[in-house]
Motif scaffolding. Structure first.
Motif, short mmCIF file in Angstrom:
data_model
loop_
_atom_site.label_atom_id
_atom_site.label_comp_id
_atom_site.label_asym_id
_atom_site.label_seq_id
_atom_site.Cartn_x
_atom_site.Cartn_y
_atom_site.Cartn_z
N ILE A 5 0.85 -1.19 0.00
CA ILE A 5 0.00 0.00 0.00
C ILE A 5 0.89 1.24 0.00
CG2 ILE A 5 -0.19 -0.01 2.52
CD1 ILE A 5 -3.05 1.18 2.02
N LEU A 7 0.57 5.24 0.70
CA LEU A 7 -0.28 6.36 1.11
C LEU A 7 0.60 7.57 1.30
CD1 LEU A 7 -2.74 4.82 3.67
CD2 LEU A 7 -3.27 5.78 1.47
N HIS A 10 1.36 8.22 4.85
CA HIS A 10 1.87 7.23 5.79
C HIS A 10 3.25 7.63 6.31
CE1 HIS A 10 3.84 4.36 2.64
NE2 HIS A 10 4.80 4.91 3.33
N ILE A 31 -9.57 8.65 6.96
CA ILE A 31 -8.91 7.42 6.50
C ILE A 31 -9.43 6.21 7.28
CG2 ILE A 31 -6.68 6.24 6.28
CD1 ILE A 31 -5.52 9.17 5.96
N LEU A 36 -10.62 8.75 1.44
CA LEU A 36 -9.33 9.39 1.13
C LEU A 36 -9.48 10.90 1.22
CD1 LEU A 36 -7.42 8.01 -1.95
CD2 LEU A 36 -6.77 7.95 0.44
N LEU A 47 -6.42 1.30 -0.18
CA LEU A 47 -6.88 1.56 1.19
C LEU A 47 -7.98 0.56 1.56
CD1 LEU A 47 -6.69 3.43 3.69
CD2 LEU A 47 -8.49 4.82 2.66
N LEU A 51 -6.91 -1.58 4.69
CA LEU A 51 -7.22 -0.90 5.95
C LEU A 51 -7.57 -1.91 7.05
CD1 LEU A 51 -7.57 1.87 7.33
CD2 LEU A 51 -9.96 1.82 6.66
#
Ligand SMILES: NC(=O)c1ccc[n+]([C@@H]2O[C@H](COP(=O)([O-])OP(=O)(O)OC[C@H]3O[C@@H](n4cnc5c(N)ncnc54)[C@H](O)[C@@H]3O)[C@@H](O)[C@H]2O)c1
Length: 389
Positions: A5, A7, A10, A31, A36, A47, A51
């Motif tokens: 992933i 992001l 992150h 999130i 998003l 995500l 997630l």
């Protein structure tokens, strides 16, 4: 280790798992609900898939278990056009004492030259543990993050081989190529590319102004100059700004005596909205005109208005014209037809894909009266920036 992933927000990586940390509670809340807070092709799907599985949201308290920490906090240009790395410094001061022996910090935010050296010293001041550090700049273009993360060579600048090996082991899981260098070269390489692009756009914009000065349109000139010419490839004019190009250009010139082209590029690019307004005023009395402005973001197909010259143009037009209606498929949703109806001047300031369907005939039909066009990106294909319809 699964790093499947990506992001933008992150901040922390742990073995087998990515933990995202951010001080912005609104973003975290969104999130955590699978929403998003920004548009980025392909990230929502990642995500949704990850997630609360491989990707969780957390806090700095969890850092003691981490093998690697990625720092991607924002770096800014102050009002006085000076680098502001305070968020990076704050994060490092906070996390360094929490990290375990042998862990790795990957500095990924864009920084001015020699910042990694300063961060290295700061870590040593904050902890006696053996913390490794690399500078691995983020080079993706907004809107293409997922695709480019896998495709772009990853520069890794390190002071020692162990730090490089640790970082390389992680990046090699998903990038095609890693490039080993020292932190200062990595910092300069990141900034050099964006500065080069910024200056290239500035030259394209200046050449457009020169062609206009001579009563010629730059698109005609470029068509002739670039045609079948091996050293051609002169870019078209357009707004060049956003959260990276200006900042990176000012980061690299900071505290050096070599900065005339860079500063000149800023003057040209940043004053383009003023130039557009003055050119329109030569053709019509703006203060009596209703304007339709199409596009507010800093570039096409994103929802980001940070550092957008279209926003600057909007502010100027608000003062200098009778009224301004705006349309942007990503920011100011609304019916294009309504925005265009009865406009005296239409400015297409962002070349969003949505606008590529527009034609001169279609516009004429929607507006219903004679209209002055400013087509910044030649979206209508007329090969002219300013023309009557
Ligand atoms: N966005 C891009 O496409 C892109 C591309 C290349 C490079 N970069 C660089 O990456 C960096 C980040 O860019 P961005 O666009 O994501 O910025 P951003 O401002 O959108 O995101 C930065 C995030 O860091 C968070 N933050 C700030 N201080 C923090 C702290 N102490 N702890 C935890 N989180 C904190 C903020 O809340 C924010 O959500 C910048 O240096 C930028 O130049 C970004």
């Amino acid at each position: 280790m699964h790093l499947n992933i990506y992001l933008r927000m992150h901040k922390v990586l742990v073995l087998n798992q990515v933990i995202g940390v951010d001080i912005d509670k609104k973003k975290i809340k969104a999130i955590s609900q699978g929403i998003l807070p920004f548009l980025e092709e392909g990230v929502l799907a990642l995500l949704e898939r990850n997630l609360n599985k491989d990707f969780t949201l957390g806090t700095n308290d969890q850092l003691s278990s981490c093998d690697a920490v990625f720092i991607t906090v924002g770096t800014l240009l102050s009002d006085k056009l000076l680098p502001d790395h305070s968020a990076v410094v704050e994060v490092v001061e906070d996390i360094a004492p929490r990290l375990k022996d042998g862990s790795l910090i990957v500095l990924r935010s864009t920084v001015e030259p020699k910042t990694t050296r300063k961060i290295f010293k700061l870590i040593k001041k904050k902890t006696t543990k053996d913390i490794h550090l690399v500078y691995a700049p983020e080079r993706i273009a907004e809107g293409f993050a997922v695709k480019e993360l896998y495709e772009l060579p990853q520069i890794i600048g390190s002071f020692d081989d162990i730090s490089f090996d640790k970082a390389s082991e992680i990046f090699s899981l998903f990038v095609s190529q890693v490039i080993k260098t020292d932190p200062l070269t990595a910092e300069l390489a990141k900034l050099t590319l964006n500065t080069y692009r910024y200056a290239r756009f500035a030259l394209a914009n200046e050449l457009m102004m020169i062609a206009n000065h001579h009563g010629k349109d730059i698109y005609d000139v470029l068509k002739i100059a670039n045609k079948d010419y091996i050293r051609g490839g002169i870019p078209s004019p357009g707004f060049a700004a956003g959260p990276c190009l200006v900042k990176d250009s000012f980061f690299i010139r900071h505290n050096t005596p070599y900065n005339d082209v860079i500063y000149g590029s800023y003057l040209i690019n940043d004053r383009l909205p003023e130039y557009i307004v003055s050119e329109l005023n030569k053709r019509t009395k703006l203060k009596n005109q209703k304007i339709a402005l199409l596009g507010l973001t800093f570039k096409k197909n994103v929802d980001d208005t940070r550092g957008s010259l279209s926003m600057k143009l909007y502010d100027l037009l608000e003062k200098k014209s009778k009224s301004v209606s705006v349309h942007d498929p990503y920011v100011a949703k609304g019916e294009l037809k309504k925005v265009l109806k009865n406009a005296d001047v239409i400015i297409i300031s962002v070349n969003h894909d949505e606008y590529t369907n527009l034609t001169s005939e279609g516009i004429k039909h929607m507006v219903g009266n004679k209209v002055l066009i400013c087509d910044m990106w030649n979206v209508l294909g007329k090969g002219q920036i300013f023309f009557d319809l």
